[in-house]
Motif scaffolding. Structure first.
Motif, PDB file in Angstrom:
ATOM      1  N   ASP A 101       0.925  -1.715   0.193  1.00 19.87           N
ATOM      2  CA  ASP A 101       0.007  -0.072  -0.039  1.00 19.87           C
ATOM      3  C   ASP A 101       0.621   1.206   0.072  1.00 19.87           C
ATOM      4  OD1 ASP A 101      -1.964  -1.885  -0.432  1.00 19.87           O
ATOM      5  OD2 ASP A 101      -2.987  -1.243   2.175  1.00 19.87           O
ATOM      6  N   GLU A 102       1.742   0.833   1.141  1.00 24.42           N
ATOM      7  CA  GLU A 102       2.808   2.372   0.723  1.00 24.42           C
ATOM      8  C   GLU A 102       3.255   2.438  -0.251  1.00 24.42           C
ATOM      9  OE1 GLU A 102       4.183   5.791   2.219  1.00 24.42           O
ATOM     10  OE2 GLU A 102       2.285   4.625   2.753  1.00 24.42           O
ATOM     11  N   CYS A 103       4.027   1.025  -1.179  1.00 24.28           N
ATOM     12  CA  CYS A 103       4.591   1.764  -2.129  1.00 24.28           C
ATOM     13  C   CYS A 103       4.051   2.627  -3.515  1.00 24.28           C
ATOM     14  CB  CYS A 103       5.244   0.346  -2.392  1.00 24.28           C
ATOM     15  SG  CYS A 103       6.489  -0.249  -1.811  1.00 24.28           S
ATOM     16  N   HIS A 104       2.382   2.440  -3.285  1.00 25.49           N
ATOM     17  CA  HIS A 104       1.628   2.339  -4.384  1.00 25.49           C
ATOM     18  C   HIS A 104       1.437   4.438  -3.901  1.00 25.49           C
ATOM     19  CE1 HIS A 104       0.674  -1.253  -7.078  1.00 25.49           C
ATOM     20  NE2 HIS A 104       0.222  -1.631  -5.995  1.00 25.49           N
ATOM     21  N   ASN A 105       2.002   4.597  -2.830  1.00 26.82           N
ATOM     22  CA  ASN A 105       1.596   6.237  -2.381  1.00 26.82           C
ATOM     23  C   ASN A 105       2.552   6.975  -2.469  1.00 26.82           C
ATOM     24  OD1 ASN A 105      -1.253   5.660  -1.472  1.00 26.82           O
ATOM     25  ND2 ASN A 105      -1.054   4.622   0.092  1.00 26.82           N
ATOM     26  N   ILE A 106       3.749   6.732  -2.744  1.00 26.16           N
ATOM     27  CA  ILE A 106       4.739   7.421  -3.359  1.00 26.16           C
ATOM     28  C   ILE A 106       5.289   7.050  -4.634  1.00 26.16           C
ATOM     29  CG2 ILE A 106       7.292   6.741  -2.505  1.00 26.16           C
ATOM     30  CD1 ILE A 106       6.727   5.284  -0.435  1.00 26.16           C
ATOM     31  N   PHE A 107       5.672   8.307  -5.251  1.00 33.71           N
ATOM     32  CA  PHE A 107       5.518   9.000  -6.232  1.00 33.71           C
ATOM     33  C   PHE A 107       7.049   9.176  -6.441  1.00 33.71           C
ATOM     34  CE2 PHE A 107       1.249   7.967  -6.230  1.00 33.71           C
ATOM     35  CZ  PHE A 107       1.109   7.699  -7.236  1.00 33.71           C
ATOM     36  N   LEU A 108       7.938   9.236  -7.233  1.00 33.97           N
ATOM     37  CA  LEU A 108       9.633   9.393  -8.156  1.00 33.97           C
ATOM     38  C   LEU A 108       9.856   9.768  -9.227  1.00 33.97           C
ATOM     39  CD1 LEU A 108      10.418   6.584  -5.362  1.00 33.97           C
ATOM     40  CD2 LEU A 108      10.823   8.493  -4.399  1.00 33.97           C
ATOM     41  N   GLU A 109      10.214  10.417  -8.950  1.00 34.68           N
ATOM     42  CA  GLU A 109      11.280  11.163 -10.321  1.00 34.68           C
ATOM     43  C   GLU A 109      11.648  10.680 -11.512  1.00 34.68           C
ATOM     44  OE1 GLU A 109      11.474  15.096 -11.401  1.00 34.68           O
ATOM     45  OE2 GLU A 109       9.495  16.020 -10.282  1.00 34.68           O
ATOM     46  N   PHE A 110      11.574   9.692 -12.363  1.00 31.99           N
ATOM     47  CA  PHE A 110      12.605   8.534 -13.086  1.00 31.99           C
ATOM     48  C   PHE A 110      12.519   8.715 -14.965  1.00 31.99           C
ATOM     49  CE2 PHE A 110      14.102   4.598 -14.860  1.00 31.99           C
ATOM     50  CZ  PHE A 110      15.218   4.808 -14.645  1.00 31.99           C
ATOM     51  N   PRO A 111      12.871  10.170 -15.634  1.00 32.66           N
ATOM     52  CA  PRO A 111      12.861  10.682 -16.719  1.00 32.66           C
ATOM     53  C   PRO A 111      12.825   9.868 -17.195  1.00 32.66           C
ATOM     54  CG  PRO A 111      14.194  12.067 -15.350  1.00 32.66           C
ATOM     55  CD  PRO A 111      14.058  11.212 -14.727  1.00 32.66           C
ATOM     56  N   GLN A 112      14.539   8.579 -16.909  1.00 32.49           N
ATOM     57  CA  GLN A 112      14.749   7.893 -18.171  1.00 32.49           C
ATOM     58  C   GLN A 112      13.901   6.577 -18.215  1.00 32.49           C
ATOM     59  OE1 GLN A 112      16.259   9.089 -15.167  1.00 32.49           O
ATOM     60  NE2 GLN A 112      18.192   8.507 -15.696  1.00 32.49           N
ATOM     61  N   ALA A 113      12.782   6.863 -18.034  1.00 35.45           N
ATOM     62  CA  ALA A 113      11.633   5.187 -17.807  1.00 35.45           C
ATOM     63  C   ALA A 113      10.734   5.295 -19.261  1.00 35.45           C
ATOM     64  CB  ALA A 113      10.175   5.910 -16.659  1.00 35.45           C
ATOM     65  N   GLU A 114      10.849   6.494 -19.506  1.00 35.31           N
ATOM     66  CA  GLU A 114      10.514   6.364 -21.004  1.00 35.31           C
ATOM     67  C   GLU A 114      11.367   5.937 -22.118  1.00 35.31           C
ATOM     68  OE1 GLU A 114      10.292  11.032 -21.761  1.00 35.31           O
ATOM     69  OE2 GLU A 114       8.228  11.390 -20.168  1.00 35.31           O
ATOM     70  N   LYS A 115      12.619   5.862 -21.883  1.00 34.42           N
ATOM     71  CA  LYS A 115      13.480   4.538 -23.162  1.00 34.42           C
ATOM     72  C   LYS A 115      13.145   2.811 -22.539  1.00 34.42           C
ATOM     73  CE  LYS A 115      17.800   6.641 -21.526  1.00 34.42           C
ATOM     74  NZ  LYS A 115      18.655   6.408 -21.038  1.00 34.42           N
ATOM     75  N   TYR A 116      11.955   2.626 -21.389  1.00 32.32           N
ATOM     76  CA  TYR A 116      11.970   1.289 -21.388  1.00 32.32           C
ATOM     77  C   TYR A 116      10.278   0.726 -21.240  1.00 32.32           C
ATOM     78  CZ  TYR A 116      16.617   1.776 -20.236  1.00 32.32           C
ATOM     79  OH  TYR A 116      18.518   2.171 -19.633  1.00 32.32           O
ATOM     80  N   ILE A 117       9.648   1.926 -21.090  1.00 32.88           N
ATOM     81  CA  ILE A 117       7.887   1.361 -20.984  1.00 32.88           C
ATOM     82  C   ILE A 117       7.010   3.456 -21.830  1.00 32.88           C
ATOM     83  CG2 ILE A 117       8.034   0.307 -18.976  1.00 32.88           C
ATOM     84  CD1 ILE A 117       7.489   2.625 -17.255  1.00 32.88           C
ATOM     85  N   GLU A 118       6.103   2.548 -22.489  1.00 32.10           N
ATOM     86  CA  GLU A 118       5.289   3.527 -22.561  1.00 32.10           C
ATOM     87  C   GLU A 118       4.374   4.662 -21.866  1.00 32.10           C
ATOM     88  OE1 GLU A 118       4.238   5.967 -25.719  1.00 32.10           O
ATOM     89  OE2 GLU A 118       5.228   4.165 -26.413  1.00 32.10           O
ATOM     90  N   LEU A 119       5.022   5.985 -21.654  1.00 31.66           N
ATOM     91  CA  LEU A 119       3.884   5.806 -20.399  1.00 31.66           C
ATOM     92  C   LEU A 119       2.669   7.097 -20.488  1.00 31.66           C
ATOM     93  CD1 LEU A 119       7.309   8.199 -19.152  1.00 31.66           C
ATOM     94  CD2 LEU A 119       6.015   6.282 -17.928  1.00 31.66           C
ATOM     95  N   GLU A 120       2.174   7.293 -21.764  1.00 33.70           N
ATOM     96  CA  GLU A 120       1.326   7.930 -23.066  1.00 33.70           C
ATOM     97  C   GLU A 120       0.291   6.857 -23.382  1.00 33.70           C
ATOM     98  OE1 GLU A 120       0.659  11.213 -23.239  1.00 33.70           O
ATOM     99  OE2 GLU A 120       2.785  11.557 -21.865  1.00 33.70           O
TER     100      GLU A 120
END
Length: 178
Positions: free
Chosen positions: A158-177
């Motif tokens: 539950d706590e892990c779903h409530n924490i949001f972190l910035e990781f701009p490199q994510a766009e290289k590995y997953i579709e965000l839109e």
């Protein structure tokens, strides 16, 4: 800017680790070629240098996401047994509790006494192995601990779903839109 939940970063970390492994294998495959003397060597479609560059970039992304996850696990807290503990500590406790629950359940499945036929180590004599603990109590303790660790795991999740972190490199590995 890519902002993802800690819960989403964990599988992404695994994906990046997999990508590092794939690139490492691809580089190994493309590092050499075998050909018959006098014939033309077949060039790989992707160069050693290009793959090395992508590999270094993926390794750096892995280090960044790894540090991000570990920092968040240390910085964020949950309440467990009336005290605040870090997610890291909670995960360690859960891991140990799972192991202990499995051990107790295994002890709870044993027989109170068991006849051992003669073997090499006891000179061929028949021996009896007797459990020196309450088997049913061990089983019940294992089941109770298993329920308790499921609760702890749910609090962590539950706590892990409530924490949001910035990781701009994510766009290289997953579709965000969508």
């Amino acid at each position: 800017m890519a902002k993802l939940s800690l819960a989403a970063l964990v599988p992404l970390r695994s994906d990046i680790a997999h990508k590092v492994s794939e690139l490492d294998q691809e580089r190994e495959k493309n590092a050499f070629c075998v050909y018959v003397k006098g014939e033309q060597a077949e060039e790989p479609t992707r160069s050693f240098a290009l793959i090395t560059e992508e590999l270094e970039e993926a390794r750096e992304d892995f280090r960044v996401i790894d540090e991000l996850i570990h920092s968040a696990n240390l910085a964020h807290k949950i309440t467990w047994n009336n005290q605040e503990i870090s997610l890291f500590t909670a995960m360690q406790i859960a891991k140990h509790m799972r192991k202990e629950a499995a051990s107790l359940k295994r002890y709870g499945s044993m027989k109170k006494e068991e006849l051992n036929t003669g073997g090499y180590f006891n000179g061929g004599e028949k021996t009896i192995t007797r459990a020196m603990y309450d088997i049913e109590k061990a089983r019940e303790s294992g089941l109770k601990l298993e329920r308790k660790v499921k609760r702890l795991s749910q609090l962590i999740e539950d706590e892990c779903h409530n924490i949001f972190l910035e990781f701009p490199q994510a766009e290289k590995y997953i579709e965000l839109e969508d």
